[in-house]
Design a protein around this motif. Structure first.
Motif: not given
Length: 258
Positions: A11-12, A14-15, A17, A59
């Motif tokens: 999930e990280t 996918k976030q 850029s 991130k």
């Protein structure tokens, strides 16, 4: 993407850029040099801004690039065992170290959840098809034989024409496993596209995080491939990372289904 790098949740990932994913891939490919360069040098070599580096570090759970470097350096230093072979020729030491890093880094990159998902897919499949080309065929053949010994209906294919034909015939309860070092083999990519359209489960074992096969597959297991090859004039790069992953999958399957 169904992949973890340095224990980064999917999930990280996918976030992130596009530039952050590119930077992560660059770091992944040059991991051995990262502990010794500055954020400015990384910015120049990767052709990204220092701000992008800082954002990526935060991130993925680090205070900054320096803390990330220390973390990587600690991991690499923990693998140092070259003292045991001090009397061996320096170039042979390098060859041994290269293989050691590929094995240890691959093991560190494997996520338990991804392994569990793969085991479940294998268990639930009515039939398993394993596709590979070139040197990867040896790994595919070993997996096929072992799965057959475990009672699974499994077959392996390496012929481009047969792969294309079979890719149009698989059914919903079938499972396709791709073994490809670079994840860009044309007939394998074509087959994976067909499976995605037909909603057939796919697992890819590769050493290329951003390859077409990795992006198309439902589950991707990615190993660490060193940048140096002792056979630079030929496409015979080591499949050691793929071998490690395949053996872990098979061993884990036996444990879970015992």
């Amino acid at each position: 993407m169904n992949e973890f790098l340095f224990n980064i949740p999917a999930e990280t990932y996918k976030q992130l850029s596009e530039s952050e994913r590119y930077l992560l891939e660059y770091i992944f490919k040059n991991i051995e040099n990262i502990p010794d360069i500055s954020i400015v040098k990384l910015s120049e070599e990767a052709n990204v801004s220092t701000a992008t580096i800082v954002r990526l570090m935060k991130k993925i759970g680090h205070d900054g690039f320096t803390s990330f470097k220390y973390n990587i350096k600690d991991k690499l230093n923990s693998k140092e065992s070259i003292e045991a072979i001090d009397e061996i020729d320096t170039k042979i030491q390098h060859a041994i170290k290269k293989n050691e890093l590929e094995v240890l880094n691959t093991i560190q990159m494997i996520n338990r959840g991804t392994i569990e998902d793969t085991i479940q897919k294998i268990y639930d499949a009515d039939k398993i098809y394993i596709f590979a080309r070139g040197f990867s065929e040896m790994i595919a053949n070993e997996m096929t034989i072992k799965l057959q010994l475990l009672g699974k209906n499994c077959e392996m294919h390496n012929d481009p024409n047969i792969i294309r034909v079979i890719s149009s015939k698989l059914k919903e309860k079938h499972l396709a496993i791709f073994i490809s070092l670079n994840g860009e083999t044309e007939e394998l990519v074509e087959a994976c596209k067909n499976f995605k359209i037909k909603n057939i489960s796919t697992v890819t074992i590769t050493a290329s995080l951003d390859s077409t096969l990795a992006r198309l597959s439902e589950i991707t297991l990615c190993g660490y491939k060193g940048s140096h090859s002792f056979f630079p004039d030929y496409e015979v790069r080591s499949r050691l990372p793929l071998q490690v992953i395949s053996r872990i999958i098979l061993d884990a399957y036996v444990i879970r289904t015992a």
